[in-house]
Design a protein around this motif. Structure first.
Motif, PDB file in Angstrom:
ATOM      1  N   ALA A 257      42.534 -20.964  -0.952  1.00 13.91           N
ATOM      2  CA  ALA A 257      41.502 -21.372  -1.789  1.00 13.91           C
ATOM      3  C   ALA A 257      40.095 -20.693  -1.688  1.00 13.91           C
ATOM      4  N   THR A 258      39.760 -19.929  -2.741  1.00 11.96           N
ATOM      5  CA  THR A 258      38.766 -19.102  -2.532  1.00 11.96           C
ATOM      6  C   THR A 258      37.296 -20.040  -2.820  1.00 11.96           C
ATOM      7  N   LYS A 259      36.089 -19.499  -2.428  1.00 12.46           N
ATOM      8  CA  LYS A 259      34.913 -20.349  -2.685  1.00 12.46           C
ATOM      9  C   LYS A 259      34.667 -20.442  -4.111  1.00 12.46           C
ATOM     10  N   GLU A 260      35.298 -19.380  -5.216  1.00 14.07           N
ATOM     11  CA  GLU A 260      34.900 -19.677  -6.471  1.00 14.07           C
ATOM     12  C   GLU A 260      35.691 -20.697  -6.730  1.00 14.07           C
ATOM     13  N   GLU A 261      36.973 -20.892  -6.471  1.00 15.24           N
ATOM     14  CA  GLU A 261      37.733 -22.088  -6.933  1.00 15.24           C
ATOM     15  C   GLU A 261      37.212 -23.446  -6.443  1.00 15.24           C
ATOM     16  N   ILE A 262      36.939 -23.422  -5.158  1.00 18.06           N
ATOM     17  CA  ILE A 262      36.185 -24.465  -4.622  1.00 18.06           C
ATOM     18  C   ILE A 262      35.068 -25.097  -5.484  1.00 18.06           C
ATOM     19  N   ALA A 263      34.233 -24.065  -6.024  1.00 20.99           N
ATOM     20  CA  ALA A 263      33.087 -24.413  -6.811  1.00 20.99           C
ATOM     21  C   ALA A 263      33.528 -24.809  -8.040  1.00 20.99           C
ATOM     22  N   GLN A 264      34.584 -24.162  -8.565  1.00 24.51           N
ATOM     23  CA  GLN A 264      34.957 -24.623  -9.842  1.00 24.51           C
ATOM     24  C   GLN A 264      35.514 -26.475  -9.769  1.00 24.51           C
ATOM     25  N   ALA A 265      36.198 -26.482  -8.635  1.00 24.51           N
ATOM     26  CA  ALA A 265      36.743 -27.747  -8.567  1.00 24.51           C
ATOM     27  C   ALA A 265      35.488 -29.045  -8.386  1.00 24.51           C
ATOM     28  N   CYS A 270      31.938 -33.017 -11.005  1.00 30.49           N
ATOM     29  CA  CYS A 270      30.723 -33.327 -11.351  1.00 30.49           C
ATOM     30  C   CYS A 270      30.786 -34.015 -12.941  1.00 30.49           C
ATOM     31  N   ARG A 271      31.588 -33.085 -13.618  1.00 35.33           N
ATOM     32  CA  ARG A 271      31.870 -33.642 -15.031  1.00 35.33           C
ATOM     33  C   ARG A 271      32.525 -34.744 -15.303  1.00 35.33           C
ATOM     34  N   LEU A 280      25.049 -35.120  -6.480  1.00 32.30           N
ATOM     35  CA  LEU A 280      26.220 -35.179  -5.654  1.00 32.30           C
ATOM     36  C   LEU A 280      26.028 -34.687  -4.329  1.00 32.30           C
ATOM     37  N   LYS A 281      24.884 -33.774  -4.218  1.00 32.22           N
ATOM     38  CA  LYS A 281      24.566 -33.286  -2.646  1.00 32.22           C
ATOM     39  C   LYS A 281      24.657 -34.282  -1.681  1.00 32.22           C
ATOM     40  N   PRO A 282      24.098 -35.613  -1.774  1.00 32.31           N
ATOM     41  CA  PRO A 282      23.988 -36.197  -0.588  1.00 32.31           C
ATOM     42  C   PRO A 282      25.490 -36.785  -0.288  1.00 32.31           C
TER      43      PRO A 282
END
Length: 314
Positions: A257-265, A270-271, A280-282
């Motif tokens: 899993a790339t960082k970009e794919e994790i960011a998309q997940a 969030c959506r 979501l940060k906390p």
């Protein structure tokens, strides 16, 4: 038996949404979103929904929890304590009414149980709810469409997309189970116990959302926690075997899993929860990130299994 996840065979029956299903969904929308008419030419009657302010007093003192503004109440519904709603009949908007009641002896607040009280009320509005007709007005105000035929067609498309998605999820689940059956893996008692506990925790959370406890549920279902845990075992074992099958595919195919794919997940989470990244940060920690990575890898492994499967539409 060798682990098999490529070339699996499965039947798939696509359900086409019927006219009757679309009509039933429209009927549910009519019930869920009634047309609200504001009444100005008569006093309140049983069945009316009124908008009111009220403040409760006991022994001359205003008590906690007995005050609200712009509260809605259907007269005759029995939602308020006995005698309250009847005193709001035959009143008009703008009228101020002092409602005198006696709290029940078995009232949930011991401080108020059995005591006399007064509620100073002001009625703001009288409303009557009636079902929409299946027409263009219904389409515009509830469906966001210009015409009723347009609304009906959009509903059909939406229901079909939902049905197709559920069918695809069921197909992928069957393929994963078929692959897991060929896996040389048996979960340990400790793993099974942990998976069962997770299911029990999920059940408690679901019941809590409905205002219920596990004890209430067990009483209603005439069962015990031991019986529930025993019933949960087959699904827990299947879940563990499915997870193990995914892990094996990830290793054999060298998936990552790339960082970009994790960011998309993360953006998808969030959506789905109507949250911003900041909100979501906390909750974002190493365990959360690991779960996101797991989600990405599962999606890739399932996509590979699905693409390689031999599917027969029946």
């Amino acid at each position: 038996m060798a682990f098999t996840y490529l070339g699996l065979k499965a039947n798939y029956q696509r359900h086409t949404v019927t006219e009757a299903e679309v009509d039933r969904h429209i009927e549910r929308l009519q019930q869920q979103y009634p047309r609200i008419a504001v009444i100005k030419d008569r006093p309140t009657e049983n069945g009316d929904e009124i908008v009111l302010d009220y403040a409760g007093f006991c022994d001359g003192q205003q008590f906690a929890g007995g005050t609200a503004e712009m509260q809605t109440l259907v007269l005759g519904s029995g939602m308020f304590i006995p005698g309250f709603e009847e005193q709001l009949l035959d009143k008009v908007p703008g009228e101020e009414v002092t409602v005198k009641v006696t709290f029940p002896e078995q009232y949930h607040s011991e401080e108020l149980a059995g005591k006399d009280a007064e509620f100073k009320c002001k009625i703001h509005e009288i409303r009557v709810k009636t079902p929409y007709e299946p027409d263009d007005v219904f389409a515009k105000e509830i469906g966001g469409c210009d015409t009723f035929p347009e609304m009906k067609e959009k509903l059909r498309e939406s229901l079909q997309a939902y049905t197709d998605e559920r069918g695809e999820m069921d197909l992928q689940d069957r393929l994963l189970r078929a692959a897991a059956e060929t896996l040389d893996y048996e979960p340990t008692e400790g793993e099974i116990e942990e998976a069962v506990q997770e299911q029990m925790n999920n059940l408690r959370a679901q019941l809590s959302q409905q205002g219920l406890t596990l004890d209430m549920y067990m009483q209603f279902m005439n069962t015990t926690e031991e019986a529930l845990r025993e019933e949960a075992k087959p699904a827990a074992i299947a879940s563990l075997r499915n997870a193990a099958a995914i892990d094996r595919v990830v290793i054999l195919e060298g998936l990552s899993a790339t960082k970009e794919e994790i960011a998309q997940a993360l953006a998808m989470v969030c959506r789905q929860n109507d949250m911003t990244m900041e909100q979501l940060k906390p909750y974002y920690d190493a365990e959360f990130e690991k779960a996101l990575e797991r989600s990405v890898l599962t999606g890739k492994a399932m996509g590979l299994i699905r693409d390689a499967a031999v599917i027969t539409e029946v």
